[in-house]
Scaffold this active site. Structure first.
Site, PDB file in Angstrom:
ATOM      1  N   ASN A   1       0.828  -1.078  -0.072  1.00  0.00           N
ATOM      2  CA  ASN A   1       0.075   0.047   0.026  1.00  0.00           C
ATOM      3  C   ASN A   1       0.955   1.243   0.066  1.00  0.00           C
ATOM      4  OD1 ASN A   1      -1.779   2.198   0.305  1.00  0.00           O
ATOM      5  ND2 ASN A   1      -2.171   1.458   2.581  1.00  0.00           N
TER       6      ASN A   1
ATOM      7  N   LYS B   1       0.294   4.358  -0.174  1.00  0.00           N
ATOM      8  CA  LYS B   1      -0.451   5.523   0.408  1.00  0.00           C
ATOM      9  C   LYS B   1      -0.210   6.674  -0.627  1.00  0.00           C
ATOM     10  CE  LYS B   1      -0.203   3.206   4.886  1.00  0.00           C
ATOM     11  NZ  LYS B   1       0.171   3.254   6.404  1.00  0.00           N
TER      12      LYS B   1
ATOM     13  N   HIS C   1      -9.290   1.405   4.760  1.00  0.00           N
ATOM     14  CA  HIS C   1      -8.215   1.441   5.499  1.00  0.00           C
ATOM     15  C   HIS C   1      -8.379   2.443   6.834  1.00  0.00           C
ATOM     16  CE1 HIS C   1      -3.925   2.534   6.312  1.00  0.00           C
ATOM     17  NE2 HIS C   1      -3.578   1.599   5.924  1.00  0.00           N
TER      18      HIS C   1
ATOM     19  N   GLU D   1      -6.773   4.680   7.929  1.00  0.00           N
ATOM     20  CA  GLU D   1      -6.653   6.193   7.455  1.00  0.00           C
ATOM     21  C   GLU D   1      -7.780   6.762   6.938  1.00  0.00           C
ATOM     22  OE1 GLU D   1      -2.918   5.490   5.559  1.00  0.00           O
ATOM     23  OE2 GLU D   1      -1.918   4.929   7.560  1.00  0.00           O
TER      24      GLU D   1
ATOM     25  N   GLU E   1      -5.250  -4.744  10.547  1.00  0.00           N
ATOM     26  CA  GLU E   1      -4.093  -3.825  10.780  1.00  0.00           C
ATOM     27  C   GLU E   1      -4.281  -2.805  11.924  1.00  0.00           C
ATOM     28  OE1 GLU E   1      -2.301  -2.680   6.918  1.00  0.00           O
ATOM     29  OE2 GLU E   1      -3.755  -1.108   7.074  1.00  0.00           O
TER      30      GLU E   1
ATOM     31  N   GLY F   1       2.739   2.302  10.848  1.00  0.00           N
ATOM     32  CA  GLY F   1       3.809   3.568  10.634  1.00  0.00           C
ATOM     33  C   GLY F   1       4.373   3.773  11.758  1.00  0.00           C
TER      34      GLY F   1
ATOM     35  N   SER G   1       3.536  -2.177  10.548  1.00  0.00           N
ATOM     36  CA  SER G   1       5.143  -2.292  10.604  1.00  0.00           C
ATOM     37  C   SER G   1       5.664  -3.438  10.350  1.00  0.00           C
ATOM     38  CB  SER G   1       5.378  -1.949  12.227  1.00  0.00           C
ATOM     39  OG  SER G   1       5.188  -0.457  12.197  1.00  0.00           O
TER      40      SER G   1
END
Ligand code: 13P
Length: 251
Positions: free
Chosen positions: A9, A11, A96, A98, A167, A173, A213
């Site tokens: 991904n 992003k 996702h 985000e 996730e 991250g 991660s």
């Protein structure tokens, strides 16, 4: 049986030119590699057509990172599932964290987006996962169960086309990976929730990826767990060698 998948991904990273170079590098490394998993890159909308032109989709699948819940029309700035499919992409990441966090996506919208993706022959990579507070207060299984409900209007046949990605938001991250045991526990929970809804056969055929991660150094331990069928990779997918290091964790 279910497939092992490593999906990148990207992003909101790379220009089109940088993205094409990265895709070419990954494609070249995969060309001669023997892999034991499907490999996919999910890239910004702007990159899809150009990336599609330089990869061999028999070796490297292509996806978008989102799609609209609408079909077409006056939705300035939106990109429909049909538009994504028309670039040659075969996958789309949906839900996702985000998107949920910064753009307020909810179950209802995600149910519609999933429908649109499937109607356009895109394979959804549907993301679920709890935030740190939910991990710490012990509600994480319930949180993920209710996120999965967005998919439960699907027929068993359509559900069979969906890939799930777990996730944990606190691991994205941050350099803080869920332990392999934490991932396994949640993946087993997800598979049970699916089995309760669609039966064991469907649940056993569903690929459930871990994201957060994930790196070449921890991928092998995570992927060795029985219910972890691969990874959804952020930062480590932006360098061809580290992405391939994760792909090779299945060798
Ligand atoms: P990182 O691998 O950078 O933690 O990101 C994970 C992720 O969000 C993939 O969708």
């Amino acid at each position: 049986m279910r497939k092992n998948i490593v999906a990148g991904n990207w992003k909101m990273n790379t220009t089109v030119q940088e993205g094409v170079s990265l895709a070419q590098e990954v494609n070249a490394l995969l060309k001669d590699a023997k892999t034991n998993c499907d490999v996919v890159i999910c890239v910004p909308f702007t990159h899809l057509t150009a990336v599609n032109a330089v990869i061999d989709q028999n070796k490297l699948g292509l996806g978008a990172e989102n799609c609209s819940e609408h079909d077409k029309g006056a939705y300035t700035g939106e990109v429909s599932a049909q538009m994504v499919a028309s670039t040659g992409a075969n996958y789309v990441i949906l839900g996702h964290s985000e998107r949920r966090q910064y753009f307020g996506e909810n179950n209802e919208q995600l149910a519609t987006k999933t429908r649109k993706a499937l109607d356009n022959n895109l394979k959804p990579i549907f993301c679920v996962g709890e935030v740190l507070e939910e991990r710490e207060n012990g509600t994480y299984n319930d949180v993920v169960s209710s996120q999965l409900e967005a998919l439960f209007g699907l027929s068993a046949e359509d559900f069979g086309k969906v890939v799930i990605a777990y996730e944990p938001v606190w691991a994205i991250g941050t350099g803080k990976t869920a332990t392999a045991d934490q991932a396994q526990d949640m993946h087993a929970h997800i598979r049970k929730v699916i089995a309760d809804k669609y039966g064991k056969e469907v649940a056993d055929a569903t690929s459930i990826l871990y994201g957060g991660s994930c790196k070449p150094t921890n991928a092998k331990e995570l992927f060795a767990k029985p219910d972890v069928d691969g990874g959804l990779i952020g930062g480590a997918a932006l360098k061809a060698d580290s992405f391939m290091g994760i792909v090779e964790a299945f060798n």
